[in-house]
Motif scaffolding. Structure first.
Motif: not given
Lengths: 465, 256
Positions: B12-13, B15-17, B19-20, B23, B36, B232, B236
């Motif tokens: 999951s982390l 994927l976040l990296v 994604f950012i 981006w 970002p 965002l 959330l």
């Protein structure tokens, strides 16, 4: 000095009503005693103290059964201050005074809600909030509320979610006639800005010089019933382009115009500022023509309220009109424009870069073609709602088929554009008031005579009427 | 168990990296899209003082979120109440259910925002309209699910309650609602999702204070960093609300 007898021979004003009832030496009855009691008659300067005195006298007269001799004896015996405290302990004097002040002449509502669209046209309505103009006229707690578009502000106004609203000057006419809205009588006692709009084109159209170069363009305007729509149509038609057949005109809320220009969904627009200047700031558009060059001094946005509001709360209506007229003249002064830009740019109001707002209000701006222009009258502010302007708007609404059939031009114009109310406020503030409410206007070199609207209408070759 | 637990967190982390990073890359190509970093700066600006109040048109993001959540709660609770009552009635009466079901399906397919002009025109009040839009968004999924859940309760449960001659009202509360509980909560969850999706455009279109208003006000200023920040926040808050339903669903689950 006694203002009542020295300067005025009117006996009714010489009546005993305003003399100190606690004073044993004055009579509340005889005007002749004025001469002896002269020094004891205080010059009552403020309206409030006059009311206080009237209430005191009425109460005291009632207590002594109208017998002035016994009142004077009583006052002599106990003294004024004792009498005052005894009286106030048995009669709610303060409450009576307060109640008397509430009566005619006082504001029915102080915390008004006024809707606005975040554009520089609304400058007086907006700046009156941070610069305390509403408070100056006793309207403390008045709020200006931002709306997203003209349809929204129309709905707010018609459903009375706001007391007054910033509108495009054709809107109160349209709403009153029930065109594009539920019919509801509206008043427009003040224009906000004159001039201040522009035709902005996408930078790819730098070669465009005149209307015929614009065939096939897609334009946007903020609302059907807007000066923007009327002026764009007029401009195109004068250049031989039929605005209904040879171009597309779409309604878009002003804030979305820049983004649509960026996305090339539209080729240009005739819109309120700051969105013309914002297109330059974003590097996507250039200012093709200021509307000042089409009709110098044309009306644009306005201050409007429902007839219901004006009749149910006449004093609040007058007070808010005073605030608006005052703010409009304040905005008219070029010396104040920088200060105003700073006050209205923040997120609570326009939410625009201060630089852009200042370029619009001071008229010193880059046009997107590489020129710095200096046009102090790019936007100006003048509240007087000329009835002739309303007649012109009505001719154009009929010309483009927004209203059909016979229009009683002057009747509607005078019903909605409240020139006399505005003139009254201007006079109170010491500004010269025009002696007539109709004048001839020159639009793109063509004279409009408000006395001959039908003739004027027939003079156009491109027309739907 | 522990190692699989860890591996999804890591993924999951990661994927976040990814994604950012992508981006960031896209924002370097598309000049108009803020990356970002500027968004983080905007986020810091708004989050450092989330409850400021600069007048009627400029309030902190926390206050605006509370406005939206408050509006959501009122519309959702009213909508859910109506949906559950109607759903139980329909679920217990097969003929009525079959007759009404096609209409529910039609109404369900309509975007709640499509109702807006009609509602605004008839109620003449933008705040009430926003609430009604949320109400409209909340009713249909819960109604459909409740009716379905109630009509599919095991016959045995109903038979037992009939044999025991339980009072009809207490039958609803002790047998029917618990029996259909998990299906109803699933419906509520879908309703809440669609209500939250509807509230943002409703606020933007009606000018009612809330997160939707924030998006519109910043769009006014072409401030894309603020718009992305708002996206965002909206996401959330949506996740947090969904977590509440997750917890509720776990409590109401039962094994036949």
């Amino acid at each position: 000095m006694c203002i009542n007898c020295k300067t005025d021979n009117d006996l009714s004003k010489c009546s005993s009503g305003l003399r100190d009832a606690y004073d044993p030496k004055v009579s509340l009855e005889h005007c002749s005693s004025m001469n002896t009691g002269h020094d004891h008659v205080a010059a009552l300067e403020t309206q409030e103290s006059v009311i206080d005195r009237v209430v005191e006298n009425a109460v005291i007269k009632a207590i002594f059964g109208g017998n002035d001799v016994s009142r004077r004896n009583f006052m002599k015996l106990v003294g004024a201050s004792t009498a005052m405290s005894v009286l106030s302990s048995i009669f709610p004097m303060d409450a009576a005074k307060a109640w008397a002040k509430e009566a005619p002449g006082s504001l029915e509502k102080k915390d008004l809600k006024i809707g606005f669209i975040p554009i520089t046209c609304a400058t007086p309505i907006i700046m009156a909030d941070p610069m305390k103009m509403y408070e100056k006229y006793g309207l403390s707690g008045t709020k200006v509320v931002k709306a997203a578009g003209w349809a929204m502000i129309r709905d707010w106004a018609v459903s009375k979610q706001v007391d007054c609203a910033h509108m495009l000057s054709p809107m109160p006419l349209a709403i009153t006639m029930g065109v594009g809205s539920t019919a509801m009588p509206f008043y427009m006692p003040a224009i906000e800005n004159i001039n201040g709009q522009a035709i902005t084109l996408h930078v790819k159209h730098k070669a465009v010089k005149e209307p015929k170069d614009m065939r096939g363009f897609t334009f946007s305007v903020p609302f059907d019933y807007s000066m923007h729509n009327m002026l764009l149509r007029y401009y195109l038609a004068e250049g031989g382009v039929d605005p209904d057949k040879e171009v597309k005109i779409r309604v878009l809320p002003p804030p979305e115009m820049v983004a649509n220009l960026k996305a090339e969904n539209v080729d240009g627009y005739l819109s309120p500022d700051p969105f013309n200047q914002r297109a330059v700031y974003e590097g996507v558009g250039f200012i093709f023509k200021l509307t000042r060059d089409l009709w110098p001094g044309h009306p644009c946005c306005a201050f409007a309220a429902s007839k219901d509001f004006a009749t149910e709360m006449p004093n609040s209506f007058k007070a808010v009109l005073m605030a608006i007229v005052d703010a409009t003249f304040y905005s008219h002064d070029p010396a104040n424009r920088k200060e105003i830009s700073k006050a209205i740019a923040p997120r609570n109001y326009l939410n625009q870069p201060e630089e852009v707002v200042e370029q619009v209000l001071t008229g010193s701006f880059p046009d997107g073609l590489g020129n710095m222009r200096n046009e102090p009258d790019r936007i100006d502010f003048n509240p007087f709602p000329w009835n002739s302007m309303a007649v012109w708007i009505l001719t154009q609404m009929k010309r483009w088929g927004y209203v059909k059939g016979d229009v009683d031009y002057k009747k509607i114009a005078e019903e909605v554009f409240l020139a006399s109310e505005c003139g009254e406020a201007m006079k109170k503030l010491g500004y010269p008031v025009p002696t007539t409410t109709y004048e001839k206007h020159v639009i793109m070199g063509k004279t409009f005579d408000p006395d001959k609207p039908e003739e004027y209408l027939k003079s156009f070759t491109i027309s739907r009427s | 168990m522990n190692s699989t637990n860890k591996s999804w967190v890591t993924l999951s982390l990661l994927l976040l990296v990814i994604f950012i990073a992508s981006w960031q890359l896209i924002s370097m190509v598309l000049k108009n899209l803020p990356g970002p970093m500027p968004v983080a700066k905007t986020a810091y600006f708004f989050l450092s003082d989330p409850f400021y109040d600069n007048g009627p048109n400029d309030k902190g993001i926390g206050i605006l979120a509370l406005y939206s959540i408050g509006r959501l709660s009122v519309g959702f609770i009213a909508g859910s109440f109506v949906a559950i009552v109607l759903g139980v009635i329909l679920g217990l009466n097969q003929t009525l259910y079959k007759a009404v079901n096609p209409y529910i399906q039609v109404l369900r397919a309509i975007s709640p925002i499509a109702w807006m002009p009609l509602l605004l025109y008839s109620v003449q009040n933008s705040n009430a309209t926003a609430l009604l839009v949320v109400f409209m968004a909340s009713v249909w999924p819960t109604l459909a699910n409740t009716a379905f859940g109630v009509s599919n309760i095991k016959r045995d449960y109903i038979s037992v309650s009939n044999i025991l001659q339980i009072h009809p009202v207490s039958k609803v509360f002790r047998v029917i609602l618990p029996g259909a509980g998990p299906t109803i909560v699933a419906g509520l969850r879908i309703s809440m999702g669609s209500a939250w999706v509807a509230i943002v455009p409703a606020e933007a279109l009606l000018g009612s204070l809330g997160l939707g208003y924030f998006v519109w006000n910043e769009w006014n200023n072409l401030s894309l960093t603020s718009v992305i920040f708002a996206i965002l926040i909206i996401g959330l808050v949506g996740v947090l609300i969904d977590q509440l339903f997750n917890a509720l669903a776990r409590r109401l689950a039962y094994v036949d």
